[in-house]
Every structure is written in structure tokens, then in C-alpha cells.
Design an enzyme around this catalytic site. Structure first.
Site, PDB file in Angstrom:
ATOM      1  N   GLU A   7       2.755  -2.913  61.737  1.00 47.27           N
ATOM      2  CA  GLU A   7       1.643  -2.055  62.174  1.00 47.27           C
ATOM      3  C   GLU A   7       0.507  -2.912  62.712  1.00 47.27           C
ATOM      4  OE1 GLU A   7       0.991   1.361  59.241  1.00 47.27           O
ATOM      5  OE2 GLU A   7       2.540   0.201  58.220  1.00 47.27           O
ATOM      6  N   GLU A  35       5.617   1.913  46.601  1.00 41.59           N
ATOM      7  CA  GLU A  35       5.537   0.881  47.651  1.00 41.59           C
ATOM      8  C   GLU A  35       6.007  -0.439  47.074  1.00 41.59           C
ATOM      9  OE1 GLU A  35       1.782  -0.029  49.520  1.00 41.59           O
ATOM     10  OE2 GLU A  35       1.284   2.083  49.779  1.00 41.59           O
ATOM     11  N   GLU A  53      -0.564  -8.598  56.650  1.00 39.80           N
ATOM     12  CA  GLU A  53      -0.726  -7.137  56.569  1.00 39.80           C
ATOM     13  C   GLU A  53      -0.029  -6.402  57.710  1.00 39.80           C
ATOM     14  OE1 GLU A  53      -2.282  -4.728  54.470  1.00 39.80           O
ATOM     15  OE2 GLU A  53      -1.897  -6.367  53.096  1.00 39.80           O
ATOM     16  N   LYS A  81      -3.436  -2.794  61.485  1.00 41.94           N
ATOM     17  CA  LYS A  81      -3.880  -3.012  60.105  1.00 41.94           C
ATOM     18  C   LYS A  81      -4.847  -4.180  60.078  1.00 41.94           C
ATOM     19  CE  LYS A  81      -1.786  -0.912  56.801  1.00 41.94           C
ATOM     20  NZ  LYS A  81      -1.169  -0.797  55.483  1.00 41.94           N
TER      21      LYS A  81
END
Ligand SMILES: *[C@@H]1O[C@H](CO)[C@@H](O)[C@H](O)[C@H]1NC(C)=O
Ligand SMILES: *[C@@H]1O[C@H](CO)[C@@H](O)[C@H](O)[C@H]1NC(C)=O
Length: 470
Positions: free
Chosen positions: A315, A263, A324, A318
Site C-alpha cells: 500500500e 492481523e 509499512e 501508508k
């Protein structure tokens, strides 16, 4: 720029990649799904294909996703969640079942390349660290029982390091070394899998804007940061962080295990220093170029970078700071958050944003101090070729050592003292050792991407004498 000249540049660029001896790296993308507004997996597979993305990582073994990938030629890394580590460690029957229901129904029509056993286990809220390596072994054995050869690894957070600066002093946290890092690295070494590491320069930049330049963090042109111990000049925080993990592994004598960056990313929105769309585009775009152009890091020039960007989509479910939810390359409606190349084909089509000369793998140029040299003379070591590395790898490494590497290869020329035995392994050993000694045996200088290793007895190839210092 006229279209004919940009066509010419694109062609030249591809040509330079194809003819360059530097292996290009690999770009993959993390497909996280902590959101209630994402397109379905079949549409996502189309999106991946149309962007030339051929490697992804998911955080589970979702059957709709794995089915949608069938026949797509997109390779996927799947994950056994942290919550299942305890069961997986306790019982081979559990992992047999897990493989039976989560891998065998899909593989190989869906190319499952790796299983990530857990995710950032050492910093997980419940302490499941003790279960990690036993779980990895059980998963591996269950795969082997079914004649399935898939990598088994586990992504660690960069916070597994106690020290990461200077880069060559990288070391794991002492409490992790004996309990988990050594057994895990030994498992990875035996099974030929890579160590997965999550690397976020963004997290290091935020709290240190006074000492870390934004150019260095975003892989823009900058004068670099010199590691006084190794002599390497780092042009990006990303590469320095990767090499800090390599240094930590070298310190435990696991210098042949490679890293895959499982990641990395940069948020396009958020309150932390550096967050924002332009910076995210720069970080991800420059990183993709750096990876695809090829070559490894200063300490491991022969390990091409393998990097999974985080993440495919923003997203919305999250938790945590706004940033985030904003790591995505795409909005849920499949529009790009910013326009960056994601594949070699994109690079050729975006010539105005490409450096035309591939950055060569920097040759290590360490500046050993007098103290290092004296200390090294106490326990003498030599460098030899790894016979199992294969002819092509050995030949490439030999060519590098005798060429750019500056090894003294005269003795292995026809008629000279170390020409016999006239084998690739013997010649490569001579050249690697010469290189290693010239670099004062610094960590990383006897590696050649796994084609060489350090020995503590003088190598024996016929009557050839291997030097121990210059
Ligand atoms: C294991 O992972 C490496 C790096 O991603 C890859 O090159 C290799 O093909 C994988 N092995 C298998 C058996 O898929
Ligand atoms: C997790 O548990 C192990 C022993 O079970 C212990 O050594 C380690 O310090 C614990 N880690 C954390 C972060 O609490």
C-alpha cells in the site's frame, strides 16, 4: 522429483489432512486500500478466488467492495472506524442507522461474518477506550433487532499485554483490566464471539535479535523455547504470543473465549532487522502451512488457529517507515511478491515445500513445581464437561483425554465404579477431571476448546467419586 511421485505425495498429504482428527485452521487476508494504484474491487474478487482465499477483512464498509463480494462466497469482516466509536457508544439510534446503511443492504448476499468495532483502540491517537464496549453492545443490539447474527468484536494490539514472557505469565496491562478487558471479554463470552488480536512477531524480533532467533521468529525448524512454568516448548514466537494472550484471559477466568488473529505479517522491504523478501516469504509461508495443517497452540490444542494475514497488497500511501508500505502478498499489478501457498489446494500442489506429517496438537506436558502443587491443594478445583458443547465436541475431547491425554478412564468402563450414570457428559466430566488433576490443574488444562470448565465444588454424577489429585 518425478511428477508421478510428487502427485503421490500431494495425494498422501491431502489424505493425511482429511483422515487426521486435527481440525485444520483458517487463513484469511486483510484487504487494506491505503493506496492510489490498486485494481478495482471486481478484479480483486477474481484475484482472491483464483488464489483460493475465502475470508477477508476490510477496514471500513466500502460499498463498492461489499457489492463486488456479493455472491462470491468470500466471507468478510468489516470495520466501524475508531472515529465513530464515540457516536456509536452514545446512541442506539446511531448504530441502528449504521447497520441500516452499512450491513443490511449487502448481507447475506455478501457474507458479512464479523464487525470489528474499532481497530487497536487502546493505542489510537485519540483516547476512545471508554467508548469501546458500549459501542460494541449498541452495534450488537442493532444487528439483533434486525435478526442478523454477525460476530461483534474488536482487534486489540499485542501491546495490550503488560507481560508476555514467559508465555504462561501473560497478563493484560493493569489499567485495561477492569475498565475494558473484563467487560469486553464478558460481552464476547455471552455473544459467542472471538477476541481479535493483532500479532506481529516481526515487531518483537527487531529490537531483540540478540535473544530471539530468526528461525524461531520465522517458524523454521528450531529447538524451541521452553516455558519453565507450564512446561510447554514453543516452536514459534507466533504461537508463544497467541498463548500469552490466552494466559492473560485465563488469569481473568475467561478461559472459554477463543482468539482470532486479526492481523499478522512480515514486510518484504524495510530498514528494520529481519525485513526482506525471503524472510517475509518464510514467515507467511510457514505460518500458512502451520495453520492449514491444523491443531491449536500448546496451551489451547483444541482451538484451531484462525489467522488473517496482513496484507493483500503493498500500500503506497501508508505513512511511517518503508516497511509499512511493503506488507503485501501481491503488488498492485496483481503479481505475487513471493510464491507461498494460501489454501489447502496450494499446499497439495506445492508438495516440495510441505511437511508431510501434520504437526499434531501438542499434548500439554506441564512440569509443575512442588510449590505449585501445594498451593493448588488449598482451594480445590475440579474439571467438568460443558453440557452445551455438543455431542461431537464432547466425544472428540473425551477421546483425546482418554487417549493421548493419558487420563485414567478405567472407572468409566462398563461395570466399573463411574460407569453410571452412563451419559456422555458424565463420562467426559470424569475423563476431563482426571486429565486436569494429572496436569496439576495448570491453566489451560481444563478447556478442551470450550468443552470443559473448572468448578470449585466436587462434581456430582451418581455415586462416582472424582479424584482431586494424583
Ligand atoms: C464468528 O466467527 C467465527 C470465527 O471466525 C466463525 O467460525 C463463525 O462462523 C462466525 N459466526 C457467524 C455468525 O458468522
Ligand atoms: C484514556 O482515558 C481513560 C479515562 O477516560 C483513562 O483511564 C486512560 O488512562 C486513558 N488512556 C490513555 C492511554 O491516555
Amino acid at each position: 522429483m518425478s511428477s508421478s511421485s510428487s502427485y503421490l505425495i500431494a495425494t498422501l498429504f491431502l489424505f493425511s489432512i482429511i483422515t487426521s482428527s486435527i481440525a485444520t485452521g483458517i487463513i484469511g487476508v486483510n484487504y487494506g486500500r491505503v493506496a492510489d494504484n490498486l485494481p478495482g474491487p471486481t478484479k480483486v474478487v477474481q484475484l482472491l478466488k483464483s488464489n483460493g482465499i475465502d475470508r477477508i477483512k476490510i477496514f471500513d464498509t466500502d460499498s463498492n467492495v461489499l457489492k463486488a463480494l456479493s455472491g462470491s462466497k468470500i466471507a468478510v469482516t468489516v470495520c466501524l472506524p475508531n472515529e465513530q466509536l464515540k457516536s456509536a457508544a452514545a446512541d442506539q439510534a446511531f448504530t441502528d442507522n449504521w447497520v441500516q446503511s452499512n450491513i443490511l443492504p449487502y448481507h447475506p448476499d455478501t457474507i458479512i461474518e464479523s464487525v470489528a468495532v474499532g481497530n487497536e483502540v487502546f493505542v489510537a491517537p485519540n483516547n476512545v477506550t471508554d467508548f469501546l464496549v458500549p459501542a460494541m453492545k449498541n452495534i450488537y443490539n442493532s444487528l439483533i433487532k434486525n435478526n442478523v447474527r454477525i460476530n461483534v468484536s474488536s482487534p486489540i494490539a499485542l501491546s495490550s499485554l503488560a507481560t508476555s514472557y514467559p508465555t504462561s505469565s501473560g497478563s493484560f496491562k493493569p489499567e485495561l483490566i477492569e475498565t475494558v478487558m473484563k467487560p469486553m471479554l464478558s460481552f464476547l463470552q455471552k455473544t459467542g464471539s472471538h477476541l481479535m488480536v493483532n500479532v506481529y512477531p516481526f515487531f518483537a524480533y527487531g529490537p531483540n535479535t540478540d535473544t530471539i532467533s530468526l528461525d524461531y521468529a520465522l517458524l523454521r525448524d528450531n529447538k524451541g523455547v521452553k516455558d519453565e512454568k507450564s512446561g510447554f516448548v514453543y516452536k514459534s514466537l507466533f504461537e508463544a504470543q497467541v498463548d500469552a494472550v490466552y494466559a492473560a484471559m485465563d488469569a481473568l477466568q475467561f478461559n472459554d473465549v477463543k482468539i482470532v488473529v486479526s492481523e499478522t505479517g512480515w514486510p518484504s522491504k524495510g530498514d528494520e532487522a529481519g525485513a526482506g523478501q525471503e524472510n517475509a516469504a518464510q514467515y507467511n509461508g510457514n505460518l500458512v502451512r502451520r495453520v492449514l495443517i491444523g491443531g491449536g497452540t500448546p496451551a489451547k490444542p483444541n482451538n484451531p488457529l484462525i489467522v488473517y494475514l496482513f496484507a493483500l497488497f503493498n500500500e503506497n500511501q501508508k505513512t511511517g517507515p518503508v516497511s509499512e508500505q511493503n506488507y503485501g502478498l501481491f503488488y498492485p499489478n496483481e503479481q505475487k511478491v513471493y510464491n507461498i501457498p494460501l489454501s489447502l489446494a496450494d499446499l497439495a500442489n506445492m508438495p516440495n515445500k510441505v511437511e508431510l506429517t501434520p504437526t499434531p496438537a501438542p499434548a500439554p506436558r506441564p512440569v509443575p513445581t512442588q510449590g505449585d502443587v501445594q498451593a493448588n491443594n488449598v482451594g480445590q478445583t475440579w474439571c467438568v464437561a460443558n453440557g452445551k458443547a455438543g455431542e461431537k465436541m464432547l466425544q472428540n475431547a473425551l477421546d483425546y483425554a482418554c487417549g493421548e491425554g493419558g487420563a485414567d478412564c478405567r472407572p468409566i468402563q462398563s461395570g466399573d465404579t463411574c460407569y453410571n450414570p452412563n451419559t456422555l457428559e458424565a463420562h467426559a466430566s470424569y475423563a476431563f477431571n482426571s486429565y486436569y488433576q494429572k496436569q496439576s490443574r495448570v491453566s489451560g488444562s481444563c478447556d478442551f476448546g470450550g468443552a470443559a470448565y473448572v468448578v470449585s465444588q466436587p462434581p456430582r454424577y451418581g455415586n462416582c467419586k472424582f479424584p482431586t489429585g494424583y
